[in-house]
Write an enzyme that holds these catalytic residues in place. Sequence first.
Site, mmCIF file in Angstrom:
data_model
loop_
_atom_site.group_PDB
_atom_site.id
_atom_site.type_symbol
_atom_site.label_atom_id
_atom_site.label_comp_id
_atom_site.label_asym_id
_atom_site.label_seq_id
_atom_site.Cartn_x
_atom_site.Cartn_y
_atom_site.Cartn_z
ATOM 1 N N GLU A 76 0.823 -1.211 0.000
ATOM 2 C CA GLU A 76 0.000 0.000 0.000
ATOM 3 C C GLU A 76 0.856 1.260 0.000
ATOM 4 O OE1 GLU A 76 -3.130 -0.024 2.904
ATOM 5 O OE2 GLU A 76 -3.960 -1.897 2.146
ATOM 6 N N LYS A 132 -15.698 -1.755 2.800
ATOM 7 C CA LYS A 132 -14.964 -2.059 1.562
ATOM 8 C C LYS A 132 -15.984 -2.559 0.542
ATOM 9 C CE LYS A 132 -10.540 -3.495 3.646
ATOM 10 N NZ LYS A 132 -9.834 -4.656 4.259
HETATM 11 P P1 PGA Z 1 -6.493 -6.192 2.344
HETATM 12 O O1 PGA Z 1 -6.229 -5.509 3.738
HETATM 13 O O2 PGA Z 1 -7.010 -5.213 1.382
HETATM 14 O O3 PGA Z 1 -5.148 -6.766 1.968
HETATM 15 O O4 PGA Z 1 -7.455 -7.310 2.629
HETATM 16 C C1 PGA Z 1 -6.526 -4.211 4.058
HETATM 17 C C2 PGA Z 1 -6.934 -4.145 5.497
HETATM 18 O O5 PGA Z 1 -6.759 -5.128 6.252
HETATM 19 O O6 PGA Z 1 -7.501 -3.156 5.913
HETATM 20 ZN ZN ZN Z 2 -7.929 -4.293 8.002
#
Ligand code: PGA
Ligand code: ZN
Length: 426
Positions: free
Chosen positions: A210, A342
Amino acid sequence: MIATQIHGVRGRQILDSRGRPTVEAEVVLAGGARATASAPAGASRGAAEAFELRDGDPAHFEGRGVITAAAHVSGEISAALVGRDGLDQAGVDGLMRKLDGTPQLSRLGGNAVLAVSIAVARAGAAAIGVPLYRRLSELAGGSEPTMPMPMVNILSGGLHAARGMDVQDFLVIPVGAASYSQALDWACRVRSAAALLCDRTGISTLLADEGGLSPGFTQSSDALDLMVRAFEHAGLKPGVDVAIALDIAANSLVDASGRYRFQRAGERLTSEEMIERLEAWTGRYPIVSIEDGLHEEDWAHWPTLTRRLGHIQLIGDDLFATQPARIARGVEIGAGNCALIKINQNGTLTGTLEALSTARAGGFATVVSARSGETEDTFIADLAVGSAAAQIKIGSVRNTERLAKYNQLSRIEEDGLPFAGWTRGR
Ligand code: PGA
Ligand code: ZN
């Protein structure tokens, strides 16, 4: 024929920020409006998430191809949606869920369905000539569009940095910032200061998924110390201007016996010991937010964690997986006080908006979040503003797939919207 009727939908395979295939959908409306959108992909995934359909053909992108999912978009999904009103988001999303027929969208693929869902929203906004965030505000029930407070990744471990540190994310929240642009400025200063301090002390810092630094500390407390020193080096007051947020991503620590394994530090903690550890860190460092401090099925201990540390923000990510029913359970038993949102954990825009409103109705805070695997798609920036989520988590201020979203927020800020600021746990 009305201009907002869906004329056609196409799917294709593109690459995400890890160089792995993901689904892009292209939607064309009868009046000529056209939009593309793509699905992100996680590395530390919750079991309750929408299903990510991958081809599994080892000869093609190591089994990670999404040719089948993209074909579902151009085939079955397009056939079902042609002629539907692109402004009827709930109808379109409901139809795709029905067509799929499984609880986790495992037949057509959550990645296929999500890409279409958000492409339809974007095409609809284009057709009626309004900014996407305004359209999303309307779909969210008319919440006043608000600039979110960013939480920005500075140091990375866990599955985002080859397990270089036990804890997945050390983030900064510019709690004292008066505007989104000031928050962004301060976060960038902290990111530069952390890199400089690592460099000076000869600590090599790999770039994590990230865009955060991965200094590879054995002890989490060393990473926490570095965060505070970076704040000070950046000329910002710890706990006043800037504070720490953690994503423990406890799912990736838990072993078969339910203990939390800090592999690098050589420790195995029970749930009670984990809570004590988080309490101790919060007592010693300016921590205002902890995500997934316990794992997704540790419902028995989440209420204890919340009773003990509920003065700060306790986020459920894998715990809730953007599923309204899991958020409702969390509200009912007092598991955490904030839901991470998400879009691809849910699978449709309508379901995501429902997750947001369930959290809000239960008095929970909300954070719209990217995944570790992202594309240039900036949808979540508009979603965070339009739904008035108040917070956004995009990753670090590096790499174009992250910056595209921060930059979209900078464009939106020109419209003079109010800034959410920070209210909890200072
Ligand atoms: P991921 O993790 O997008 O790799 O699942 C992001 C998070 O745990 O917030
Ligand atoms: Zn997370």
